[in-house]
Design a protein around this motif. Structure first.
Motif, mmCIF file in Angstrom:
data_model
loop_
_atom_site.group_PDB
_atom_site.id
_atom_site.type_symbol
_atom_site.label_atom_id
_atom_site.label_comp_id
_atom_site.label_asym_id
_atom_site.label_seq_id
_atom_site.Cartn_x
_atom_site.Cartn_y
_atom_site.Cartn_z
ATOM 1 N N PHE A 28 24.384 54.941 -8.789
ATOM 2 C CA PHE A 28 22.930 54.960 -8.841
ATOM 3 C C PHE A 28 22.330 54.425 -7.545
ATOM 4 O O PHE A 28 21.302 54.919 -7.070
ATOM 5 N N VAL A 29 22.983 53.421 -6.964
ATOM 6 C CA VAL A 29 22.498 52.881 -5.694
ATOM 7 C C VAL A 29 22.586 53.936 -4.599
ATOM 8 O O VAL A 29 21.646 54.141 -3.819
ATOM 9 N N ASN A 30 23.723 54.630 -4.545
ATOM 10 C CA ASN A 30 23.905 55.655 -3.514
ATOM 11 C C ASN A 30 22.938 56.814 -3.699
ATOM 12 O O ASN A 30 22.384 57.333 -2.720
ATOM 13 N N VAL A 31 22.732 57.226 -4.959
ATOM 14 C CA VAL A 31 21.794 58.316 -5.227
ATOM 15 C C VAL A 31 20.388 57.924 -4.802
ATOM 16 O O VAL A 31 19.662 58.695 -4.156
ATOM 17 N N GLY A 32 19.985 56.696 -5.152
ATOM 18 C CA GLY A 32 18.655 56.237 -4.749
ATOM 19 C C GLY A 32 18.497 56.172 -3.235
ATOM 20 O O GLY A 32 17.462 56.560 -2.691
ATOM 21 N N GLY A 43 15.926 58.543 -1.216
ATOM 22 C CA GLY A 43 14.905 57.892 -0.400
ATOM 23 C C GLY A 43 15.005 58.267 1.069
ATOM 24 O O GLY A 43 13.994 58.500 1.733
ATOM 25 N N SER A 44 16.245 58.357 1.579
ATOM 26 C CA SER A 44 16.428 58.722 2.980
ATOM 27 C C SER A 44 15.957 60.151 3.252
ATOM 28 O O SER A 44 15.282 60.409 4.261
ATOM 29 N N GLU A 45 16.279 61.081 2.351
ATOM 30 C CA GLU A 45 15.879 62.469 2.553
ATOM 31 C C GLU A 45 14.372 62.627 2.442
ATOM 32 O O GLU A 45 13.758 63.400 3.197
ATOM 33 N N ASN A 58 12.119 60.345 3.155
ATOM 34 C CA ASN A 58 11.542 59.789 4.383
ATOM 35 C C ASN A 58 11.752 60.727 5.569
ATOM 36 O O ASN A 58 10.872 60.847 6.433
ATOM 37 N N LYS A 59 12.905 61.394 5.630
ATOM 38 C CA LYS A 59 13.140 62.350 6.699
ATOM 39 C C LYS A 59 12.148 63.514 6.611
ATOM 40 O O LYS A 59 11.610 63.966 7.631
ATOM 41 N N ALA A 60 11.925 64.008 5.382
ATOM 42 C CA ALA A 60 10.984 65.119 5.209
ATOM 43 C C ALA A 60 9.570 64.702 5.597
ATOM 44 O O ALA A 60 8.859 65.439 6.291
ATOM 45 N N LEU A 61 9.147 63.517 5.167
ATOM 46 C CA LEU A 61 7.811 63.038 5.530
ATOM 47 C C LEU A 61 7.693 62.826 7.039
ATOM 48 O O LEU A 61 6.664 63.161 7.643
ATOM 49 N N GLY A 62 8.741 62.280 7.638
ATOM 50 C CA GLY A 62 8.716 62.087 9.085
ATOM 51 C C GLY A 62 8.642 63.400 9.836
ATOM 52 O O GLY A 62 7.923 63.512 10.840
ATOM 53 N N PHE A 63 9.373 64.416 9.338
ATOM 54 C CA PHE A 63 9.338 65.729 9.990
ATOM 55 C C PHE A 63 7.944 66.336 9.922
ATOM 56 O O PHE A 63 7.429 66.863 10.922
ATOM 57 N N LEU A 64 7.316 66.279 8.752
ATOM 58 C CA LEU A 64 5.980 66.846 8.597
ATOM 59 C C LEU A 64 4.974 66.128 9.498
ATOM 60 O O LEU A 64 4.112 66.770 10.117
ATOM 61 N N GLN A 65 5.083 64.822 9.597
ATOM 62 C CA GLN A 65 4.160 64.080 10.447
ATOM 63 C C GLN A 65 4.423 64.350 11.930
ATOM 64 O O GLN A 65 3.489 64.428 12.735
ATOM 65 N N ASP A 66 5.697 64.518 12.301
ATOM 66 C CA ASP A 66 6.019 64.857 13.690
ATOM 67 C C ASP A 66 5.442 66.219 14.063
ATOM 68 O O ASP A 66 4.931 66.410 15.171
ATOM 69 N N VAL A 67 5.532 67.168 13.123
ATOM 70 C CA VAL A 67 4.966 68.495 13.385
ATOM 71 C C VAL A 67 3.454 68.415 13.542
ATOM 72 O O VAL A 67 2.862 69.060 14.418
ATOM 73 N N ALA A 68 2.815 67.614 12.697
ATOM 74 C CA ALA A 68 1.356 67.497 12.761
ATOM 75 C C ALA A 68 0.887 66.838 14.054
ATOM 76 O O ALA A 68 -0.202 67.131 14.554
#
Length: 246
Positions: free
Chosen positions: A135-139, A143-145, A147-157
């Motif tokens: 459960f720790v690894n899944v969380g 969470g990492s993925e 954050n990566k998706a949010l970071g990518f969208l903000q970098d594009v913007a």
């Protein structure tokens, strides 16, 4: 006075015209070597390595690229079975969960009750226990993925790259339309199937896909140049004249 959609569109176009310098807009889709199709497409995707390496390498990439057909087929078949159970047979997650728990308890009960006939103690009955690290690894992975998706969208913007911005916005808009046609589980399943089929198809027909993509990008570049000459330039000139009059 224009309508509300027209005003919103005008505001978007004006913002794009202000955020993109003229020299950058002219060179936005400039080709370095128009006679090389595949290298151009690789540059546009920021990819200079193999598909396997782009997917992260290792076992996950092997599964996505069907290096081991039995494992990849089993993963896809399992996802299909889950989708059929929930979507076609109208099962619910809690229903399946409780049925599975009942079957596990029934198996343990029968095993424990029959242990006396085979001279075995009840302590030998297998017990089901999920590791806490799972459960720790899944969380952490989720969470990492995210954050990566949010970071990518903000970098594009914030990157002021109009081409990439329009591609991402169009993709999100298409995903929103698809999401209105079907439920969340179906969208996940379609995405899962796409992830397990499109990479291997692209790897197999890479040259044909690159050539076709370059043709589409060339048409898009021509349309953008016309749009830049017809709209963005006029907006920039109008703003410049307005500042001079002020």
């Amino acid at each position: 006075m224009g309508t509300m959609p027209e005003n919103i569109l005008n505001n978007i176009v004006e913002s794009l015209a202000e955020s993109i310098p003229k020299q950058d807009a002219a060179a936005l889709f400039q080709e370095e070597n128009p006679h090389s199709a595949a290298p151009l497409y690789n540059r546009l995707l920021n990819r200079q390595k193999t598909v396997h390496h782009v997917l992260g390498g290792g076992k996950s990439a092997d599964v996505l690229l069907w290096r081991n057909k039995k494992i990849s087929g089993s993963v896809l078949a399992g996802a299909t079975a889950i989708w059929v159970l929930f979507e076609w047979l109208n099962y619910h997650f809690l229903t399946l969960l409780f049925i599975a728990l009942v079957l596990v308890m029934l198996a343990q009960f029968v095993w424990s009750s029959a242990s006396g006939f085979f001279s075995r103690s009840s302590s030998q009955v297998p017990r089901l226990k999920l590791p806490e690290e799972l459960f720790v690894n899944v969380g952490m992975v989720v969470g990492s993925e995210v954050n990566k998706a949010l970071g990518f969208l903000q970098d594009v913007a914030l990157s002021r790259d109009l081409k990439q911005f329009l591609v991402v916005v169009a993709s999100l808009w298409a995903a929103a339309i698809i999401g209105s046609w079907c439920n969340f589980l179906t969208v996940l399943y379609v995405g899962f199937v796409a992830v397990h089929t499109l990479p291997v198809l692209y790897e197999r027909y890479e040259d044909q896909v690159d050539s076709f993509a370059c043709q589409l990008l060339g048409q898009f570049r021509n349309h953008y140049q016309k749009l830049d000459a017809g709209i963005f330039s006029k907006i920039a000139e109008a703003k410049l004249n307005a500042k001079k009059h002020e």
